[in-house]
Design a protein around this motif. Structure first.
Motif, PDB file in Angstrom:
ATOM      1  N   GLY A  42       0.824  -1.207   0.000  1.00 43.69           N
ATOM      2  CA  GLY A  42       0.000   0.000   0.000  1.00 43.69           C
ATOM      3  C   GLY A  42       0.858   1.257   0.000  1.00 43.69           C
ATOM      4  N   HIS A  43       1.940   1.226   0.779  1.00 43.05           N
ATOM      5  CA  HIS A  43       2.857   2.369   0.796  1.00 43.05           C
ATOM      6  C   HIS A  43       3.484   2.591  -0.575  1.00 43.05           C
ATOM      7  CE1 HIS A  43       3.323   1.409   5.308  1.00 43.05           C
ATOM      8  NE2 HIS A  43       2.541   2.479   5.191  1.00 43.05           N
ATOM      9  N   LEU A  44       3.917   1.491  -1.198  1.00 39.55           N
ATOM     10  CA  LEU A  44       4.544   1.596  -2.518  1.00 39.55           C
ATOM     11  C   LEU A  44       3.547   2.092  -3.566  1.00 39.55           C
ATOM     12  CD1 LEU A  44       6.735  -1.629  -2.647  1.00 39.55           C
ATOM     13  CD2 LEU A  44       7.484   0.741  -2.350  1.00 39.55           C
ATOM     14  N   LEU A  45       2.312   1.560  -3.532  1.00 39.11           N
ATOM     15  CA  LEU A  45       1.301   1.994  -4.497  1.00 39.11           C
ATOM     16  C   LEU A  45       0.955   3.473  -4.298  1.00 39.11           C
ATOM     17  CD1 LEU A  45      -1.073  -1.113  -4.566  1.00 39.11           C
ATOM     18  CD2 LEU A  45       0.569  -0.393  -6.305  1.00 39.11           C
TER      19      LEU A  45
END
Length: 91
Positions: free
Chosen positions: A12-15
């Motif tokens: 989620g952080h990367l997206l």
């Protein structure tokens, strides 16, 4: 209530980071394209203004010439009227 942070990076952080990066790139590209379009439109407006100014100057010059011609005609008419008055018999 205390805040706790973990040192893990989730998908989620990367997206979210990729989405923000893509949004920033898209916004920059959109602004750059808009600015380029405005610059080209401004060049067209300047060219139109220059053409209008040129036409106005031509009309002003033509009008000045016509005014000069009209003055010459009026002077000629005044001289003709004076000559006609001299030729007419006085009562």
């Amino acid at each position: 209530m205390s805040l706790q942070f973990d040192n893990k990076i989730s998908l989620g952080h990367l997206l979210t980071a990729l989405g923000m990066l893509a949004g920033g790139i898209w916004a920059y590209a959109d602004l750059s394209a808009g600015q380029a379009r405005l610059v080209s439109e401004m060049a067209i407006v300047r060219a139109d203004a220059l053409a209008r100014e040129t036409r106005i100057r031509a009309v002003e010059i033509a009008q000045a010439g016509q005014s000069s011609d009209l003055r010459a005609i009026q002077n000629s008419l005044t001289r003709i009227e004076a000559a006609v008055e001299r030729l007419q018999p006085k009562p």
